[in-house]
Design an enzyme around this catalytic site. Structure first.
Site, PDB file in Angstrom:
ATOM      1  N   GLU A 323      83.262  -1.363  25.139  1.00 52.65           N
ATOM      2  CA  GLU A 323      84.669  -1.808  25.166  1.00 52.65           C
ATOM      3  C   GLU A 323      85.335  -1.552  26.509  1.00 52.65           C
ATOM      4  O   GLU A 323      86.457  -1.989  26.744  1.00 52.65           O
ATOM      5  CB  GLU A 323      85.486  -1.072  24.083  1.00 52.65           C
ATOM      6  CG  GLU A 323      85.138  -1.429  22.657  1.00 52.65           C
ATOM      7  CD  GLU A 323      84.031  -0.545  22.070  1.00 52.65           C
ATOM      8  OE1 GLU A 323      83.180  -0.042  22.842  1.00 52.65           O
ATOM      9  OE2 GLU A 323      84.011  -0.362  20.842  1.00 52.65           O
ATOM     10  N   LYS A 433      86.130  20.071  11.179  1.00 49.36           N
ATOM     11  CA  LYS A 433      87.530  20.478  11.082  1.00 49.36           C
ATOM     12  C   LYS A 433      87.624  21.699  10.186  1.00 49.36           C
ATOM     13  O   LYS A 433      87.571  21.588   8.968  1.00 49.36           O
ATOM     14  CB  LYS A 433      88.375  19.329  10.533  1.00 49.36           C
ATOM     15  CG  LYS A 433      88.390  18.181  11.520  1.00 49.36           C
ATOM     16  CD  LYS A 433      89.080  16.946  11.001  1.00 49.36           C
ATOM     17  CE  LYS A 433      89.038  15.907  12.097  1.00 49.36           C
ATOM     18  NZ  LYS A 433      88.655  14.585  11.649  1.00 49.36           N
ATOM     19  N   TRP A 438      89.235  22.597  15.536  1.00 45.55           N
ATOM     20  CA  TRP A 438      88.037  21.764  15.647  1.00 45.55           C
ATOM     21  C   TRP A 438      86.870  22.559  16.237  1.00 45.55           C
ATOM     22  O   TRP A 438      87.052  23.347  17.165  1.00 45.55           O
ATOM     23  CB  TRP A 438      88.310  20.552  16.545  1.00 45.55           C
ATOM     24  CG  TRP A 438      89.152  19.506  15.890  1.00 45.55           C
ATOM     25  CD1 TRP A 438      89.622  19.521  14.597  1.00 45.55           C
ATOM     26  CD2 TRP A 438      89.644  18.308  16.472  1.00 45.55           C
ATOM     27  NE1 TRP A 438      90.359  18.399  14.350  1.00 45.55           N
ATOM     28  CE2 TRP A 438      90.388  17.629  15.482  1.00 45.55           C
ATOM     29  CE3 TRP A 438      89.520  17.724  17.719  1.00 45.55           C
ATOM     30  CZ2 TRP A 438      91.009  16.406  15.727  1.00 45.55           C
ATOM     31  CZ3 TRP A 438      90.127  16.504  17.963  1.00 45.55           C
ATOM     32  CH2 TRP A 438      90.869  15.849  16.971  1.00 45.55           C
TER      33      TRP A 438
HETATM   34  P1  ADP Z   1      77.447   1.366  20.968  1.00 52.00           P
HETATM   35  O1  ADP Z   1      77.136  -0.071  20.927  1.00 52.00           O
HETATM   36  O2  ADP Z   1      76.430   2.252  20.307  1.00 52.00           O
HETATM   37  O3  ADP Z   1      78.865   1.729  20.668  1.00 52.00           O
HETATM   38  P2  ADP Z   1      78.053   2.101  23.643  1.00 52.00           P
HETATM   39  O4  ADP Z   1      77.180   2.061  24.836  1.00 52.00           O
HETATM   40  O5  ADP Z   1      79.323   1.348  23.709  1.00 52.00           O
HETATM   41  O6  ADP Z   1      77.156   1.621  22.485  1.00 52.00           O
HETATM   42  O7  ADP Z   1      78.288   3.610  23.227  1.00 52.00           O
HETATM   43  C1  ADP Z   1      79.399   4.308  23.700  1.00 52.00           C
HETATM   44  C2  ADP Z   1      79.356   5.727  23.233  1.00 52.00           C
HETATM   45  O8  ADP Z   1      78.251   6.415  23.809  1.00 52.00           O
HETATM   46  C3  ADP Z   1      80.563   6.510  23.644  1.00 52.00           C
HETATM   47  O9  ADP Z   1      81.639   6.344  22.747  1.00 52.00           O
HETATM   48  C4  ADP Z   1      80.049   7.943  23.667  1.00 52.00           C
HETATM   49  O10 ADP Z   1      80.106   8.531  22.381  1.00 52.00           O
HETATM   50  C5  ADP Z   1      78.604   7.769  24.069  1.00 52.00           C
HETATM   51  N1  ADP Z   1      78.433   8.044  25.512  1.00 52.00           N
HETATM   52  C6  ADP Z   1      78.377   7.161  26.524  1.00 52.00           C
HETATM   53  N2  ADP Z   1      78.183   7.781  27.704  1.00 52.00           N
HETATM   54  C7  ADP Z   1      78.119   9.109  27.445  1.00 52.00           C
HETATM   55  C8  ADP Z   1      77.943  10.288  28.249  1.00 52.00           C
HETATM   56  N3  ADP Z   1      77.760  10.233  29.560  1.00 52.00           N
HETATM   57  N4  ADP Z   1      77.948  11.477  27.612  1.00 52.00           N
HETATM   58  C9  ADP Z   1      78.120  11.564  26.279  1.00 52.00           C
HETATM   59  N5  ADP Z   1      78.290  10.504  25.474  1.00 52.00           N
HETATM   60  C10 ADP Z   1      78.292   9.277  26.037  1.00 52.00           C
END
Ligand code: ADP
Length: 532
Positions: A323, A433, A438
Site C-alpha cells: 500500500e 494485550k 502491550w
Molecule cells: P502482504 O501482501 O503480505 O501484505 P507486504 O509486502 O505488503 O505483503 O507486507 C507488508 C508487511 O510486511 C508490513 O505491514 C510489515 O508487517 C512487514 N514488513 C515489511 N518490511 C518489514 C521490515 N523491514 N521489518 C519488519 N516487518 C516488515
C-alpha cells in the site's frame, strides 16, 4: 511554477536521450544472457504500445503480467506511458486467488512467462481475459488456449510512438496484497506517486541509486512493484540486470560477479541463502557490492553482523508495504551518533527513519501519540504522496484500513526512539494485550529463538480471566530443555509481567502459504488454555 505533470513518460524519454548507450541485461529461460541498450529498450516499448493499441487497449485498460524479473517485464512496466495500467500478479498465490485478482482488476490482456503457462491453464476457464501473450525468446508457443508470443506480437511495429498527454493523477499500475487475511486487496499507483517515490528512493540517504550503479533486480517484479526500483533505476539511467526465472543463490551470485553489481535489494530469506552459498563458495564473494537493501521482514542481527564482518557488505534495513509503493523507512545511522559495536547492531535492527515527504504518527488505542522513548508502543499510521488512499473497488476494507481523517493504518505496532528511528515490534492482531499494556510477541520470540535448544518459537496472546490476555509460548525443541530453564533465560531481558505464563512444546509450528508462523491456528488450538 508550471503545473507540469509528473509522469513516467519523463523517465522513459530521459533514459533514451541521455543513457541510450547504457545496457540492460536479462537472463532468458535457457540461461543465456540477452543484452540490449536503453535506446533499444525504448524502441521495444514503442512497438509494444502499438501492438497493445491494435489489441484495443486504451486509456485506463489493465494489462496483467504474470512473470519473473526480465527485460520484457520492464517493458511492460512502461505501458502506463501510453495510458494503460500495468497489473503485476503474484505467481505464488493460490490459483483461486490469482483468478479472483485477474477478474477483479479486469485485465484485458495477460502476459505470461513461458514456464508459468501451466499455472494459467488451470484457471483459464475462470478468467475474463481477451488476449494471452507468452513471454520468452521464441516467436511461437504451444498452449492449450489461444495465445501469441511476445516477440511475434511486437515484431515489425514502428519504433516510435506518439505518446498522449497524461495527467499525473492517472493510474499507472496496480498490485494486490497477499490474501493472508481474507481476499487480496487492490492498490492503485498513480504516475505522480511512482515519480515522487523514485526521486526519494534514489536519494543518497535513502536507497542511494545513481547512474554509476549496476542494479540487480532480485525483489520479484510481481511483488510490491519490485519495490519500485525498476522506475528509480530507469530514471537515473543505471545499468539494470534481470535474473529471469528460478533465481537461485548461484544465479544471483554469478550475476553479481559477471555484471559487477553495485546495487541490489531483497528479503532477509534471500540474504540468508546468499550467505550460505558464499560460505560454501568463498572465492565468489562479490567484489563490487558494498551494501544491499533488506526489507519485507526484519533481518536477524546475526545476519547483519555476518555480512558486515565476513564479506564487508552492509545490510541496509528498509520497511514498507504494498500500500506504500513501498518505501516508508530506511535505516542509515546518522553521522553524529557515536555507537559501539553493540549499539550499532542494535540500531541496525530498527527499521529506520521515515522517508522525506511522508507523514507518520504512532498512536495508542485511545488515539494519543506515543513518546519518542523507544518504549511506548502504538500503531504506525501514514500519509503521503505514495501512500494508497483506498482499496480498489472495496469499500468495506477501505473503511477498515483508512481513517476518516485520511491516515492509512499499517496495522504494524512500532516504537520510536529519541532520534526518530522506528522499530516495528509486532502486528496489531498479534500484539498481546495484558492488563491495558502491550507485550511484543516478536521480542519474546526472538529472545526464545536465541536459546540453543530452541528451533522455533512463537508467542501468542491467550484470553485470561484477570488480565484480558496473557502470553503463551509455543516452542519446538532441538534438545532437552525445561520450561523453567527457558523462563530463567528470558528473565534478565524482560520486565516480569512480560514473561510467558506458560510454555508448551510441540513438534512443529503450523505455517501459512508463504511460510510465516500461522498464529491463527495456534490461537484457536490453545484458546481456553488460561481459562481452565
Ligand atoms: P502482504 O501482501 O503480505 O501484505 P507486504 O509486502 O505488503 O505483503 O507486507 C507488508 C508487511 O510486511 C508490513 O505491514 C510489515 O508487517 C512487514 N514488513 C515489511 N518490511 C518489514 C521490515 N523491514 N521489518 C519488519 N516487518 C516488515
Amino acid at each position: 511554477m508550471m503545473g507540469h505533470p509528473l509522469t513516467l513518460q519523463n523517465f522513459l524519454m530521459r533514459s533514451r536521450d541521455f543513457f541510450g548507450k547504457k545496457e540492460i541485461v536479462s537472463r532468458e529461460l535457457d540461461g543465456t544472457l540477452f543484452r540490449y541498450t536503453y535506446r533499444e529498450f525504448y524502441e521495444r516499448v514503442c512497438r509494444l504500445a502499438h501492438a497493445l493499441e491494435e489489441l484495443g487497449v486504451g486509456k485506463g485498460d489493465r494489462v496483467g503480467t504474470f512473470g519473473w524479473n526480465t527485460h520484457r517485464h520492464l517493458e511492460l512496466y512502461f505501458t502506463p506511458c501510453m495510458g494503460a495500467v500495468y497489473h503485476t500478479i503474484n505467481i505464488r498465490l493460490f490459483p483461486e486467488q490469482i483468478a479472483y485478482i485477474i477478474n477483479h482488476a479486469n485485465d484485458r490482456v495477460l502476459f505470461i512467462d513461458a514456464d508459468l503457462v501451466p499455472l494459467i491453464e488451470q484457471i483459464r476457464d475462470k478468467i475474463n481475459v481477451q488476449n494471452f501473450v507468452i513471454m520468452g525468446k521464441e516467436k511461437s508457443y504451444d498452449t492449450k488456449f489461444d495465445s501469441i508470443a511476445y516477440e511475434e506480437l511486437i515484431s515489425g511495429k514502428p519504433r516510435d510512438y506518439e505518446w498522449p498527454l497524461l495527467d499525473e493523477w492517472d493510474t499507472a499500475g496496480t498490485a494486490y496484497t497477499s490474501g493472508t487475511t481474507g481476499l487480496p486487496k487492490g492498490v492503485e499507483y498513480t504516475h505522480r506517486g511512482l515519480v515522487l517515490h523514485s526521486i526519494v528512493a534514489a536519494l543518497p540517504d535513502e536507497m542511494g541509486l545513481s547512474e554509476k550503479d549496476n542494479v540487480l533486480h532480485i525483489v520479484p517484479m510481481f511483488h510490491a512493484n519490485a519495490w519500485s526500483i525498476p522506475f528509480a533505476a530507469t530514471m537515473v539511467g543505471a545499468k539494470q540486470v534481470f535474473p529471469g526465472s528460478q533465481p537461485t543463490p548461484q544465479v544471483l551470485v554469478d550475476l553479481m560477479n559477471s555484471e559487477k553489481i553495485t546495487f541490489t535489494a531483497g528479503v532477509p530469506t534471500i540474504w540468508l541463502m546468499v550467505y550460505q552459498y558464499l560460505k560454501q563458495n568463498p572465492d565468489k564473494k562479490p567484489e563490487h557490492l558494498k551494501e544491499v537493501i533488506s526489507g519485507g521482514s526484519a533481518p536477524p542481527v546475526a545476519l547483519i553482523k555476518a555480512f558486515r564482518e565476513e564479506f564487508g557488505i552492509e545490510i541496509i534495513h528498509a520497511y514498507g508495504l504494498t500500500e506504500t509503493t513501498p518505501l516508508v523507512t530506511l535505516n542509515r545511522p546518522k553521522s553524529y551518533l557515536e555507537l559501539d559495536d553493540e549499539a550499532y547492531y542494535q540500531l541496525k535492527t530498527s527499521q529506520g527513519l521515515i522517508a522525506p515527504l511522508l507523514e507518520m504518527r504512532i498512536v495508542k488505542e485511545d488515539g494519543r501519540e506515543v513518546e519518542w522513548n523507544g518504549k511506548d508502543m502504538g500503531e504506525l499510521i501514514l500519509k503521503g504522496p505514495w501512500i494508497a488512499k483506498e482499496y480498489f473497488k472495496d469499500i468495506e476494507k477501505t473503511k477498515e484500513k483508512f481513517t476518516e481523517d485520511g491516515w492509512f493504518r499499517t496495522e504494524d505496532i512500532a516504537v520510536i526512539d529519541e532520534e526518530g528511528y522506528i522499530k516495528i515490534v509486532d502486528r496489531v492482531k498479534d500484539v498481546i494485550k495484558s492488563g491495558g499494556e502491550w507485550i511484543s510477541s516478536v521480542d519474546l520470540e526472538n529472545a526464545l529463538m536465541a536459546h540453543p535448544a530452541v528451533a522455533e518459537a512463537t508467542v501468542i496472546g491467550i484470553e485470561h480471566p484477570k488480565w484480558q490476555e496473557r502470553p503463551l509460548a509455543v516452542v519446538v525443541r532441538t534438545q532437552d530443555v525445561t520450561k523453567e530453564e527457558l523462563i530463567e533465560f528470558l528473565k534478565p531481558k524482560f520486565a516480569k509481567w512480560w514473561l510467558p505464563d506458560d510454555i508448551v512444546f510441540i513438534d512443529e509450528i503450523p505455517k501459512t502459504s508463504v511460510g510465516k508462523f500461522d498464529k491463527k491456528v495456534l490461537r484457536e488450538r490453545f484458546k481456553d488454555y488460561y481459562m481452565k
